[in-house]
Design a protein around this motif. Structure first.
Motif, short mmCIF file in Angstrom:
data_model
loop_
_atom_site.label_atom_id
_atom_site.label_comp_id
_atom_site.label_asym_id
_atom_site.label_seq_id
_atom_site.Cartn_x
_atom_site.Cartn_y
_atom_site.Cartn_z
N ALA A 1 -3.59 -3.82 2.92
CA ALA A 1 -3.37 -2.53 3.82
C ALA A 1 -3.18 -3.24 5.31
N LYS B 1 -3.91 0.65 -2.49
CA LYS B 1 -4.32 -0.35 -1.42
C LYS B 1 -4.48 -1.70 -2.01
N PHE C 1 -5.62 6.00 1.44
CA PHE C 1 -4.78 5.16 0.87
C PHE C 1 -4.75 5.77 -0.70
N ALA D 1 -0.05 4.84 1.85
CA ALA D 1 -0.89 5.76 2.58
C ALA D 1 -0.30 7.29 2.71
N PHE E 1 0.82 -1.19 -0.03
CA PHE E 1 0.06 0.11 -0.21
C PHE E 1 0.87 1.28 0.00
#
Length: 177
Positions: free
Chosen positions: A172, A169, A166, A140, A138
């Motif tokens: 995650a 993703k 995110f 973020a 992921f």
């Protein structure tokens, strides 16, 4: 659910709500004051998470009528029905800026004191999926503003507003420390 509530629920009602896993990790971080009030933070970590088993199924009541639920972390939104043993390698980068940040030097070290302006910050966390069979994948991002306003000798008001999401993703799994 907190630990005390889960203990009461387990002992008296034979219902175990908490499903825990072991989190072995190595984490590092570094903070650099680039200019007065401008701070760059870098860091990362490697996390090895494994499911734990129940060590007991003891309960004061319902021993014959209720089955004790196994300790399997359930997370339908992430990985089907349960969270398997997994590894995660995550790097972090952040920047924050506080205008007119007053400081003092004590013992050859810069110590930030206060500012009349809010601190603005932005950060990102990136999972490295190709490193050591990493499960997490992921990107973020998060941004925010925070401030402490001193209204008297021992009075202050603090606020913090932040938002994160995110960008990418696939899997995650953020570490909780």
């Amino acid at each position: 659910m907190n630990i005390f509530g889960n203990t009461i629920s387990s002992l008296f009602f034979r219902t175990n709500y908490m499903a825990l896993y072991q989190n072995d990790f190595v984490k590092f971080s570094n903070k650099i004051d680039i200019a007065n009030g401008l701070v760059i933070t870098t860091g990362g970590g490697f996390y090895n998470r494994t499911m734990l088993r129940n060590h007991t199924d003891f309960s004061f009541y319902y021993n014959d009528s209720k089955e004790y639920r196994p300790n399997i972390p359930v997370t339908d939104s992430v990985y089907g029905t349960y969270l398997p043993n997994h590894k995660a390698a995550i790097v972090e980068l952040g920047v924050s800026y506080t205008p007119q940040y007053y400081y003092r030097i004590e013992r050859n070290r810069k110590e930030m004191v206060n500012s009349n302006y809010p601190t603005i910050n932005a950060s990102t966390k990136i999972a490295l999926p190709n490193l050591a069979n990493n499960f997490a994948d992921f990107v973020a991002v998060e941004g925010g503003v925070s401030q402490t306003i001193h209204s008297g000798p021992s009075n202050s008001i603090s606020y913090s507003l932040s938002y994160g999401d995110f960008v990418r993703k696939k899997q995650a799994l953020l570490p909780r420390l």
